[in-house]
Design an enzyme around this catalytic site. Structure first.
Site, mmCIF file in Angstrom:
data_model
loop_
_atom_site.group_PDB
_atom_site.id
_atom_site.type_symbol
_atom_site.label_atom_id
_atom_site.label_comp_id
_atom_site.label_asym_id
_atom_site.label_seq_id
_atom_site.Cartn_x
_atom_site.Cartn_y
_atom_site.Cartn_z
ATOM 1 N N CYS A 17 -2.627 5.291 -7.317
ATOM 2 C CA CYS A 17 -2.475 6.314 -6.275
ATOM 3 C C CYS A 17 -2.624 7.710 -6.874
ATOM 4 O O CYS A 17 -1.789 8.148 -7.668
ATOM 5 C CB CYS A 17 -1.111 6.146 -5.604
ATOM 6 N N CYS A 20 0.245 10.018 -6.107
ATOM 7 C CA CYS A 20 1.407 9.635 -6.916
ATOM 8 C C CYS A 20 1.309 10.229 -8.315
ATOM 9 O O CYS A 20 2.298 10.725 -8.864
ATOM 10 C CB CYS A 20 1.517 8.113 -7.020
#
Length: 116
Positions: A17, A20
């Site tokens: 991600c 993230c």
């Protein structure tokens, strides 16, 4: 692992991600600031949803990253987390009080089911 009187901030993330990855330094800086303040009691953790899918499912994680706040076994999702101050203020300014906790059916803590 989470006791009834504990207070936690937990970041659910995945290595793949991109958001993230960009958010990681923000979350760790928030942890550092909390540890340097009078909020040292707040425990901070990270959970990789790929290596811990059961835990992610137990907290009903549906988007990444997701930061949750746990206090007195009440689970709240931080919805607008863009800065370190957003995270720190959620705890220190008690902004968590303005967010409804997940209902008993959506809470990962078993005793919430028994309260029904």
């Amino acid at each position: 692992m989470v006791q009834k009187n504990d207070e936690w901030l937990i970041d659910f993330y995945a290595d793949w991600c991109g958001y993230c990855q960009r958010f990681e330094s923000t979350f760790y800086e928030a942890e550092r600031q909390l540890q340097l303040s009078s909020y040292k009691h707040v425990q901070v953790g990270v959970v990789n949803v790929d290596t811990n899918p059961g835990l992610a499912a137990r907290f009903f994680i549906s988007r990444l990253p997701t930061v949750i706040h746990v206090k007195n076994h009440e689970v709240r999702v931080l919805t607008s987390i863009k800065t370190v101050n957003d995270i720190v203020g959620f705890v220190t300014l008690e902004n968590w009080r303005q967010v409804d906790p997940k209902s008993g059916f959506l809470s990962p803590f078993m005793e919430n089911y028994l309260d029904l």
